[in-house]
Design an enzyme around this catalytic site. Structure first.
Site, PDB file in Angstrom:
ATOM      1  N   ASP A  69      -1.095   5.888  -6.775  1.00  0.00           N
ATOM      2  CA  ASP A  69      -1.776   4.980  -5.642  1.00  0.00           C
ATOM      3  C   ASP A  69      -1.696   3.600  -6.325  1.00  0.00           C
ATOM      4  O   ASP A  69      -2.440   3.292  -7.399  1.00  0.00           O
ATOM      5  CB  ASP A  69      -2.992   5.320  -5.360  1.00  0.00           C
ATOM      6  N   ASP A 121       0.748  -1.214   0.062  1.00  0.00           N
ATOM      7  CA  ASP A 121       0.068  -0.110  -0.177  1.00  0.00           C
ATOM      8  C   ASP A 121       0.917   0.924   0.025  1.00  0.00           C
ATOM      9  O   ASP A 121       1.582   1.610   1.051  1.00  0.00           O
ATOM     10  CB  ASP A 121      -0.926  -0.069   1.151  1.00  0.00           C
TER      11      ASP A 121
END
Length: 494
Positions: free
Chosen positions: A377, A174
């Protein structure tokens, strides 16, 4: 002689992504026109039932400090099976999770996040919302007690009378969070979620140590991730709230992290989670955080690896990689765009789109339409664009796909969808994303369409920050050169 068995934590890492398209999409295309790509209709659907893992097709720019990475919903995944439902990931659920995630990141970017996560109780509850994950098939062990080929430990380093064993743990990569964590014993169900691998047991690691309350490492958590201290043990407590219904809390600890024979991080700080909220998909053990704040894997390894990392998100039937550091060969060409860092929210990596090209023609939108920037992201699924930009993209794409009308029903926030059941093959217009500095992502069909829909959406408003989704990042090596202040792209890397 007493023999003690010591256990280390082997992290099998996942990268959030949709993974719902065939690995063959865009491969071997017949070019009916230089601005279009002709592909089999089946390549624009979910992973076929007969899809097989083609093995590791990775070409990392860093030849040493890297580990392979797989799609959690694909045939190369170690956490899924054809008998389970995780192969047939529901796109509607995935897009709902995507909207929750990106909305929360916008909240963090637009407000002081000093109190984010603090004081939130962790109450176990389940959810059917699923996300898109990738995992590293061979990664890290926490502890010096590894007996696998991934360990750098040698027999002469083993204390007499001790036997070393390795425990594999599957975690999600992440880039928009800062605290790595795994589920640790004691971890009762349902306070913890079920996972494929056995729970990490701190009692079996010779190098495990809790972080004390007054230590600098505990203070780094601040009010963003700190969750007080244990009054009986003086152990530092952490909490991470992901804003999409998921959260974790437990003890902040250290151990030795071994991701490969060449990637070893001593005194690695991570969360030893004793409770979670929400459902973390595919029974993975936790999160490997790569955000820009202190505490993330990037920041903990910045001195050793030059404050840089890269990854390549693979197609589902092959493998990608996560690499620490930058390219080792100057001949490896990356196209770079400036990295924009927000000093108030340094977790996030922001880039600036300048143009979009569809079927050879640049969209007619003013440069000011891209002014809000876009977050790079690993977890965002589809690329989100300011409304005027998305409207222009949608108009151009629908015009190029007119032969396949009328439009099918929208899927969540994807409003340009098609029913291809009558067509054995589809002619898809080429789409390219052009960033500041000239870096360009030329997308293949698997990065343009998701389950028959245009894999782009509009942001909630013209002032809302955009996102570059992992559907669009597929097969590119994306280099986060934080020390150099840029994001680089290298095509056909996996």
């Amino acid at each position: 002689m007493k023999v003690s068995t010591l256990q280390s934590l082997l992290l099998v890492i996942i990268l959030s992504s949709s993974c719902s398209l065939s690995a063959n999409a865009g491969a071997g295309d017949h070019h009916e026109h230089k601005h279009f790509m002709v592909v089999p209709t089946s390549s624009l659907k979910h992973i076929p039932e007969d899809a097989a893992c083609s093995g590791h097709k990775v070409i990392p720019s860093n030849g040493t400090a890297w580990v392979p990475m797989n799609c959690s919903h694909g045939p190369c995944s170690s956490t899924s099976s054809r008998a389970s439902e995780d192969i047939g990931i529901d796109v509607d659920d995935m897009l709902l999770w995507d909207q929750l995630r990106t909305s929360y990141i916008r909240t963090q970017l637009s407000a002081d996040i000093g109190s984010v996560g603090a004081g939130i109780p962790i109450i176990a509850r389940s959810t059917t919302v699923s996300n898109r994950d990738y995992m590293l098939s061979s990664t890290a062990s926490v502890g010096t007690n590894s007996g696998t080929s991934n360990s750098i430990e040698k027999s002469d380093q083993t204390p007499p009378g001790e036997h070393h064993a390795t425990m594999s743990q599957t975690v999600v990569v992440d880039t928009s969070s800062d605290i790595p964590w795994v589920q640790c014993l004691p971890c009762p169900i349902p306070q913890c979620h079920l996972q494929k691998d056995p729970f990490y047991d701190p009692a079996k690691s010779s190098t495990f140590a809790p972080i004390t309350c007054g230590s600098p490492a505990c203070k780094v958590l601040g009010s963003s991730y700190g969750n007080g201290c244990s009054t009986t043990t003086d152990e530092c407590k952490y909490i991470v709230n992901y804003g999409d219904g998921k959260a974790t809390t437990g003890t902040y600890v250290t151990d030795t992290l071994t991701m490969s024979p060449t990637i070893v991080v001593k005194d690695f700080r991570f969360g030893c989670s004793h409770a979670v909220r929400g459902s973390f998909s595919n029974q993975n053990a936790g999160i490997l955080a790569l955000g820009g704040r202190r505490g993330s894997l990037l920041q903990q390894t910045a001195e050793a690896y030059g404050n840089a990392f890269s990854y390549c998100i693979p197609q589902p039937s092959s493998a990608g990689f996560l690499s620490l550091g930058g390219p080792v060969e100057a001949s490896l060409k990356f196209a770079h765009t400036p990295l924009i860092k927000n000093k108030h929210t340094p977790t996030f990596y922001i880039v600036h789109l300048e143009a979009i090209i569809v079927a050879g023609k640049q969209l007619s939108v003013p440069p000011t339409a891209f002014a809000t920037g876009a977050v790079m992201d690993s977890g965002a699924v589809v690329t989100q664009l300011p409304p005027p930009v998305y409207a222009a993209l949608r108009t151009a794409f629908r015009s190029a796909m007119a032969a396949y009308g009328p439009l099918a029903a929208p899927v969540r926030n994807l409003d340009t969808c098609y029913d291809f059941t009558r067509f054995p093959e589809v002619k898809v217009p080429k789409v390219s994303l052009v960033f500041a500095g000239g870096a360009t992502l030329e997308l293949d069909p698997a990065s343009i369409m998701l389950d028959g829909c245009l894999a782009f959406a509009a942001t909630p408003g013209e002032e809302s920050v955009g996102f570059i989704g992992n559907v669009q990042q597929q097969t590119y090596e994306v280099l986060y050169d934080v020390g150099g202040g840029s994001v680089g792209f290298r095509p056909a890397a996996c």
